[in-house]
Scaffold this motif. Structure first.
Motif, PDB file in Angstrom:
ATOM      1  N   GLY C  41      54.481-107.597 -23.617  1.00  0.00           N
ATOM      2  CA  GLY C  41      54.576-106.906 -22.325  1.00  0.00           C
ATOM      3  C   GLY C  41      54.970-105.458 -22.506  1.00  0.00           C
ATOM      4  O   GLY C  41      54.429-104.559 -21.852  1.00  0.00           O
ATOM      5  N   LEU C  42      55.923-105.195 -23.422  1.00  0.00           N
ATOM      6  CA  LEU C  42      56.360-103.822 -23.668  1.00  0.00           C
ATOM      7  C   LEU C  42      55.204-102.978 -24.173  1.00  0.00           C
ATOM      8  O   LEU C  42      55.009-101.840 -23.750  1.00  0.00           O
ATOM      9  CB  LEU C  42      57.496-103.845 -24.687  1.00  0.00           C
ATOM     10  N   ALA C  43      54.432-103.570 -25.076  1.00  0.00           N
ATOM     11  CA  ALA C  43      53.308-102.810 -25.616  1.00  0.00           C
ATOM     12  C   ALA C  43      52.267-102.561 -24.540  1.00  0.00           C
ATOM     13  O   ALA C  43      51.742-101.460 -24.396  1.00  0.00           O
ATOM     14  CB  ALA C  43      52.682-103.576 -26.778  1.00  0.00           C
ATOM     15  N   ARG C  44      51.975-103.599 -23.768  1.00  0.00           N
ATOM     16  CA  ARG C  44      50.914-103.446 -22.763  1.00  0.00           C
ATOM     17  C   ARG C  44      51.320-102.492 -21.658  1.00  0.00           C
ATOM     18  O   ARG C  44      50.506-101.714 -21.172  1.00  0.00           O
ATOM     19  CB  ARG C  44      50.610-104.796 -22.118  1.00  0.00           C
ATOM     20  N   LYS C  45      52.576-102.557 -21.216  1.00  0.00           N
ATOM     21  CA  LYS C  45      52.892-101.767 -20.033  1.00  0.00           C
ATOM     22  C   LYS C  45      52.988-100.292 -20.331  1.00  0.00           C
ATOM     23  O   LYS C  45      52.804 -99.475 -19.440  1.00  0.00           O
ATOM     24  CB  LYS C  45      54.177-102.266 -19.378  1.00  0.00           C
ATOM     25  N   ASN C  46      53.249 -99.938 -21.573  1.00  0.00           N
ATOM     26  CA  ASN C  46      53.361 -98.514 -21.874  1.00  0.00           C
ATOM     27  C   ASN C  46      52.067 -97.926 -22.383  1.00  0.00           C
ATOM     28  O   ASN C  46      52.047 -96.793 -22.840  1.00  0.00           O
ATOM     29  CB  ASN C  46      54.478 -98.292 -22.902  1.00  0.00           C
ATOM     30  N   SER C  47      50.998 -98.687 -22.322  1.00  0.00           N
ATOM     31  CA  SER C  47      49.726 -98.125 -22.764  1.00  0.00           C
ATOM     32  C   SER C  47      48.616 -98.673 -21.890  1.00  0.00           C
ATOM     33  O   SER C  47      47.649 -99.222 -22.376  1.00  0.00           O
ATOM     34  CB  SER C  47      49.467 -98.474 -24.216  1.00  0.00           C
ATOM     35  N   ILE C  48      48.791 -98.487 -20.617  1.00  0.00           N
ATOM     36  CA  ILE C  48      47.780 -98.988 -19.673  1.00  0.00           C
ATOM     37  C   ILE C  48      46.556 -98.095 -19.749  1.00  0.00           C
ATOM     38  O   ILE C  48      46.673 -96.876 -19.826  1.00  0.00           O
ATOM     39  CB  ILE C  48      48.317 -98.926 -18.235  1.00  0.00           C
ATOM     40  N   TRP C  49      45.373 -98.658 -19.655  1.00  0.00           N
ATOM     41  CA  TRP C  49      44.155 -97.863 -19.564  1.00  0.00           C
ATOM     42  C   TRP C  49      43.616 -98.075 -18.151  1.00  0.00           C
ATOM     43  O   TRP C  49      42.999 -99.101 -17.885  1.00  0.00           O
ATOM     44  CB  TRP C  49      43.126 -98.335 -20.594  1.00  0.00           C
ATOM     45  N   PRO C  50      43.859 -97.133 -17.238  1.00  0.00           N
ATOM     46  CA  PRO C  50      43.432 -97.378 -15.860  1.00  0.00           C
ATOM     47  C   PRO C  50      41.955 -97.072 -15.639  1.00  0.00           C
ATOM     48  O   PRO C  50      41.359 -96.258 -16.338  1.00  0.00           O
ATOM     49  CB  PRO C  50      44.303 -96.432 -15.040  1.00  0.00           C
ATOM     50  N   LEU C  51      41.379 -97.734 -14.659  1.00  0.00           N
ATOM     51  CA  LEU C  51      40.018 -97.453 -14.221  1.00  0.00           C
ATOM     52  C   LEU C  51      40.144 -96.927 -12.802  1.00  0.00           C
ATOM     53  O   LEU C  51      40.406 -97.689 -11.888  1.00  0.00           O
ATOM     54  CB  LEU C  51      39.201 -98.743 -14.213  1.00  0.00           C
ATOM     55  N   PRO C  52      40.012 -95.634 -12.594  1.00  0.00           N
ATOM     56  CA  PRO C  52      40.188 -95.124 -11.236  1.00  0.00           C
ATOM     57  C   PRO C  52      38.931 -95.350 -10.408  1.00  0.00           C
ATOM     58  O   PRO C  52      37.903 -94.753 -10.664  1.00  0.00           O
ATOM     59  CB  PRO C  52      40.445 -93.633 -11.443  1.00  0.00           C
ATOM     60  N   PHE C  53      39.029 -96.231  -9.454  1.00  0.00           N
ATOM     61  CA  PHE C  53      37.887 -96.527  -8.586  1.00  0.00           C
ATOM     62  C   PHE C  53      38.119 -95.703  -7.328  1.00  0.00           C
ATOM     63  O   PHE C  53      38.528 -96.223  -6.300  1.00  0.00           O
ATOM     64  CB  PHE C  53      37.908 -98.023  -8.269  1.00  0.00           C
ATOM     65  N   ALA C  54      37.888 -94.405  -7.425  1.00  0.00           N
ATOM     66  CA  ALA C  54      38.283 -93.504  -6.343  1.00  0.00           C
ATOM     67  C   ALA C  54      37.123 -93.324  -5.399  1.00  0.00           C
ATOM     68  O   ALA C  54      36.071 -92.855  -5.800  1.00  0.00           O
ATOM     69  CB  ALA C  54      38.699 -92.164  -6.917  1.00  0.00           C
ATOM     70  N   THR C  55      37.264 -93.718  -4.150  1.00  0.00           N
ATOM     71  CA  THR C  55      36.180 -93.520  -3.213  1.00  0.00           C
ATOM     72  C   THR C  55      36.427 -92.341  -2.291  1.00  0.00           C
ATOM     73  O   THR C  55      35.520 -91.587  -2.054  1.00  0.00           O
ATOM     74  CB  THR C  55      35.925 -94.776  -2.380  1.00  0.00           C
ATOM     75  N   SER C  56      37.633 -92.186  -1.754  1.00  0.00           N
ATOM     76  CA  SER C  56      37.777 -91.056  -0.820  1.00  0.00           C
ATOM     77  C   SER C  56      39.082 -90.310  -0.999  1.00  0.00           C
ATOM     78  O   SER C  56      39.484 -90.053  -2.121  1.00  0.00           O
ATOM     79  CB  SER C  56      37.575 -91.512   0.604  1.00  0.00           C
ATOM     80  N   CYS C  57      39.730 -89.938   0.091  1.00  0.00           N
ATOM     81  CA  CYS C  57      40.857 -88.997   0.023  1.00  0.00           C
ATOM     82  C   CYS C  57      41.946 -89.386  -0.968  1.00  0.00           C
ATOM     83  O   CYS C  57      42.543 -88.516  -1.605  1.00  0.00           O
ATOM     84  CB  CYS C  57      41.486 -88.806   1.387  1.00  0.00           C
ATOM     85  N   CYS C  58      42.204 -90.682  -1.106  1.00  0.00           N
ATOM     86  CA  CYS C  58      43.232 -91.069  -2.071  1.00  0.00           C
ATOM     87  C   CYS C  58      42.828 -90.671  -3.480  1.00  0.00           C
ATOM     88  O   CYS C  58      43.702 -90.478  -4.346  1.00  0.00           O
ATOM     89  CB  CYS C  58      43.487 -92.570  -2.026  1.00  0.00           C
ATOM     90  N   ARG C  85      34.835-102.821 -19.106  1.00  0.00           N
ATOM     91  CA  ARG C  85      35.140-103.643 -20.272  1.00  0.00           C
ATOM     92  C   ARG C  85      36.334-103.130 -21.041  1.00  0.00           C
ATOM     93  O   ARG C  85      36.976-103.851 -21.767  1.00  0.00           O
ATOM     94  CB  ARG C  85      33.943-103.663 -21.223  1.00  0.00           C
ATOM     95  N   GLN C  86      36.616-101.832 -20.907  1.00  0.00           N
ATOM     96  CA  GLN C  86      37.656-101.241 -21.755  1.00  0.00           C
ATOM     97  C   GLN C  86      38.982-101.093 -21.049  1.00  0.00           C
ATOM     98  O   GLN C  86      39.955-100.728 -21.672  1.00  0.00           O
ATOM     99  CB  GLN C  86      37.221 -99.844 -22.202  1.00  0.00           C
ATOM    100  N   CYS C  87      39.038-101.321 -19.740  1.00  0.00           N
ATOM    101  CA  CYS C  87      40.250-100.958 -19.008  1.00  0.00           C
ATOM    102  C   CYS C  87      41.039-102.162 -18.571  1.00  0.00           C
ATOM    103  O   CYS C  87      40.484-103.243 -18.399  1.00  0.00           O
ATOM    104  CB  CYS C  87      39.867-100.159 -17.775  1.00  0.00           C
TER     105      CYS C  87
END
Lengths: 407, 168, 193
Positions: C41-58, C85-87
């Motif tokens: 958990g420590l390893a995973r939480k400090n190296s998250i690879w996010p996938l930003p699914f950004a559609t609008s103002c946010c 696949r990578q995130c």
């Protein structure tokens, strides 16, 4: 395609083009719209666009809400420069009601609108940089967009979807802190703009990627309904601020930058130059605002009691103020009947509001003339025959904002 | 002499006589109505004429008037003469059971998507349009949502209580 | 001559220096035991690879969060990717219309386990101000969500708070969670195998 060193199975059809889906989810910054491209190797032969992935039915929602509740909807159309949308809507309502605003309100509105324009052009230009591979410019100018956000926060409390101003003016007077932040911005930003320019303007790679790609002639641009920086890059100097001045723009001295070929480099340069002109307009407006002395310096809204919430002391002591407050908050004010079309120069061009009212409490019909929706149709023509990477740069240099496109 | 609203009105009435009616000037914008068969002829005249030069289509939308029987669907064109800075509004009415209007795409490229959006929202059938299908809503939708008889909210949602919004 | 090694032990001004705590465990001479799930958990939480699914103002507020003022990189989530696949973290930011729903579901299905979903903004959480026929009233109608960040748009600090809560969720996740019955029940309630 004709050398058969790949053995195709029996009965297969040999296609000469590849279909590529530049689908709704593509790298964060652009927004959700889909392009299906047919490629012959690397050259684009045909395209088809699909939009509507973020259709939020603004026009239908507006038929249900009283006038001031439509302002948050207009925020979310072109969310990179939401104050311009808000001001445009308020001016449409003021035109319908036949209001005349004091000069100080007009000048304050000009300051906010030009800040929003700088914010919008900054995003567009830095994203063009990111798409050609230069990430630094984007991160560097984000810092200055934060300064602009801080100025909005001082005035209206919110950063991005501002809902700034009211019908008749502003909700509160600009504080001294907001003017200090504005001065800080005016001091620091011109140098930053120069540094940003030095990264791109004479950069060999940037110039070779953007000159000559995505070009359009002035006649085709007019036929496609282009407005704003995209049209000015093609050579037509149509700017709503000059042709039909609103909010006292006729008192300001600025030039309209115009390009020649309408390609990506021209669009970048036009937006750049417009940012410089916006800075000059803000400085002129700020000086004009400071010239108001005494009681004039406290004016921040016009006197329109049916639409502007009265002061709390009056609500508690005077009868008319209490009635107006009640009617405004409960949404029981009747809008005068009429039909009006008003347009402002948004970050992408002529943002128009066509409002039909039949005397009820909500508009009968409200139609938004959204520039992104109209000029995205030309995208197919802009990229036909060019390469795939040029298509990406063209898409970002057109400043396509999905919220405005679908609406 | 530079173009004014009166000159535009005079030229149009001279050419089209009594087919252009309902002249109004709300907030300074000259507005008139024409029968739906004449819309292309009027748009062509305004485009090609050397004095009038209305060569920019600002916007195209539809308005639904359920109370005007026989003329419920209005299509409104906003035109702009960029050289003399004059705007014009043309309204074309048609019956809701047969909302056919000629398309303006051959004259103005920008009318393409604007007409698709009008079809999507109101069901106006543009005759001669190259690609008349829905643009903003899902393709499978079978009704025209902006018409006045349809509600704004999705009636099948369960998490929002209409009574709480004052609409129960 | 080699440059002498420098340690940041000066601490002028007496500012509190926080050293990240090790997970609870047993220390000995040259060894440290802890639960495997804590370490993973420590390893995973400090190296998250996010996938930003950004559609609008946010999405624009997310861009501000990624900027240097409200740096997201200090949480280890600097490497954003656009390939599912990578995130690990799907950040849905902005309004999801009904036309976009199948696309979002397909992106979620393509992500490999373990995967988490962060719903940013009022529109993604519940439809927001758009209670209309064309907007999906919340993404949890089609995909399971771990953390909701309200706001319209949420300030970058709020998005960072959401990321920190996701880090808590990731850090405390049991290694058997993805195979448990309860998780399988959750997935089947969404129609996901």
């Amino acid at each position: 395609m004709s050398d058969h060193h790949i053995k195709l199975p029996e009965g297969s059809i040999e296609k000469t083009t590849t279909t590529l889906n530049l689908g709704p989810t593509h790298p964060a910054t652009h927004g959700v719209f889909q392009n299906v491209l047919e490629l012959d190797g690397e050259r684009i032969v045909n395209t088809e666009q699909t939009i509507g992935y973020i259709h939020r039915a603004f026009e239908k929602i507006a038929e249900r809400r009283p006038l001031y509740q439509i302002t948050p909807l207009t925020d979310r159309m072109n969310y990179c420069s939401s104050p311009i949308n808000n001001m445009g809507w308020h001016q449409t309502c003021e035109k319908l009601l036949g209001l005349k605003l004091p000069k100080r309100v007009d000048y304050l509105r000009v300051i906010i609108m030009e800040l929003a324009r700088i914010s919008d052009h900054l995003i567009c230009n830095s994203i063009v940089g990111v798409d050609t591979g230069a990430y630094t410019g984007f991160l560097y100018v984000m810092q200055y967009r934060e300064l602009i956000y801080e100025i909005y926060e001082e005035v209206c409390g919110s950063r991005l979807t501002t809902n700034i101003g009211r019908i008749g003016g502003f909700e509160r007077n600009f504080t001294n802190t907001s003017f200090e932040k504005l001065e800080k911005f005016l001091d620091e930003y011109p140098e930053v703009l120069n540094e940003f320019n030095n990264l791109f303007m004479r950069n060999r790679i940037f110039m070779e990627r953007t000159i000559g790609t995505g070009g359009i002639t002035a006649e085709r641009a007019l036929n496609y309904g282009f407005t704003g920086p995209n049209l000015r890059a093609a050579g037509v100097d149509y700017d709503v601020r000059v042709h039909s001045p609103y909010s006292s723009y006729e008192d300001f001295d600025f030039i309209i930058p115009v390009g020649k070929t309408g390609d990506n480099y021209d669009r970048f340069m036009v937006r750049n130059e417009e940012m410089k002109q916006s800075l000059s307009i803000i400085e002129q407006a700020y000086r004009k605002v400071q010239e108001f002395k005494g009681a004039d310096a406290e004016v921040f809204h016009a006197d329109v009691p049916e639409y502007y919430l009265p002061e709390k002391e009056d609500v508690y002591t005077k009868m008319e103020a209490l009635i107006y407050h009640f009617k405004i908050v409960m949404g029981e004010t009747d809008i005068p009947a009429g039909e009006v079309y008003h347009s402002v120069e948004g970050g992408n061009g002529e943002l128009g509001f066509y409002l039909i009212s039949d005397g009820g409490r909500t508009p009968y019909r409200l139609h938004f003339r959204r520039p992104c929706f109209i000029y995205y149709q030309a995208y197919g023509e802009l990229i036909k025959g060019s390469m795939l990477s040029d298509a990406i740069v063209t898409m970002s240099s057109l400043n396509l904002i999905a919220g405005e496109m679908d609406g | 002499m530079s173009l004014t609203n009166d000159i535009v009105r005079a030229r149009l009435t001279e050419k089209f006589a009594d087919q252009v009616t309902d002249w109004e000037e709300p907030y300074g914008l000259l507005t008139f109505t024409a029968p739906k068969e004449m819309n292309l002829k009027i748009l062509h005249f305004l485009f090609e004429d050397e004095q009038l030069r209305f060569r920019f289509l600002t916007t195209l939308c539809a308005v639904h008037y359920p109370d005007r029987k026989g003329e419920e669907m209005a299509v409104v064109y906003h035109l702009h003469n960029l050289v003399d800075n004059i705007r014009l509004r043309l309204k074309v009415f048609s019956d809701i059971n047969q909302p056919d209007v000629f398309t303006a795409t051959k004259l103005y490229e920008c009318a393409n998507w604007m007409e698709r959006e009008t079809y999507d929202f109101y069901g106006v059938n543009f005759i001669g349009h190259p690609n008349l299908k829905r643009i903003q809503n899902v393709e499978e939708m079978d009704y025209f949502p902006m018409r006045k008889e349809f509600p704004l909210e999705d009636q099948t949602r369960i998490d929002k209580d209409d009574v709480m919004f004052g609409r129960g | 001559m080699a440059r002498p090694v420098q340690y940041n032990i000066k601490n002028e001004g007496g500012k509190p220096i926080n050293i990240a705590e090790a997970p609870p465990g047993h220390t000995g001479e040259g060894f440290f035991t802890t639960k495997l799930s804590d370490l993973v958990g420590l390893a995973r939480k400090n190296s998250i690879w996010p996938l930003p699914f950004a559609t609008s103002c946010c999405g624009i507020e997310f861009m501000a969060t990624m900027g240097s003022h409200y740096d997201l990189a200090r949480f280890g989530a600097e490497r954003i990717g656009f390939s599912p696949r990578q995130c690990d973290l799907l950040m849905v930011m902005g309004t999801i219309a009904k036309k976009m729903g199948p696309v979002l579901r397909q992106v979620y299905l393509q992500m490999a386990e373990p995967r988490w979903v962060l719903s940013v903004g009022a529109c993604a959480c519940s439809g927001g101000i758009f209670d209309t026929y064309s907007v999906l009233q919340g993404i949890d109608q089609i995909i399971p969500v771990d953390v909701y960040v309200p706001g319209c748009p949420p300030r970058p600090e709020a998005i960072l708070d959401g990321i920190m809560k996701i880090q808590d969720v990731i850090g405390q996740e049991s290694l058997r969670r993805r195979n448990s019955d309860r998780y399988k029940e959750l997935m089947s309630s969404y129609g996901i195998q």
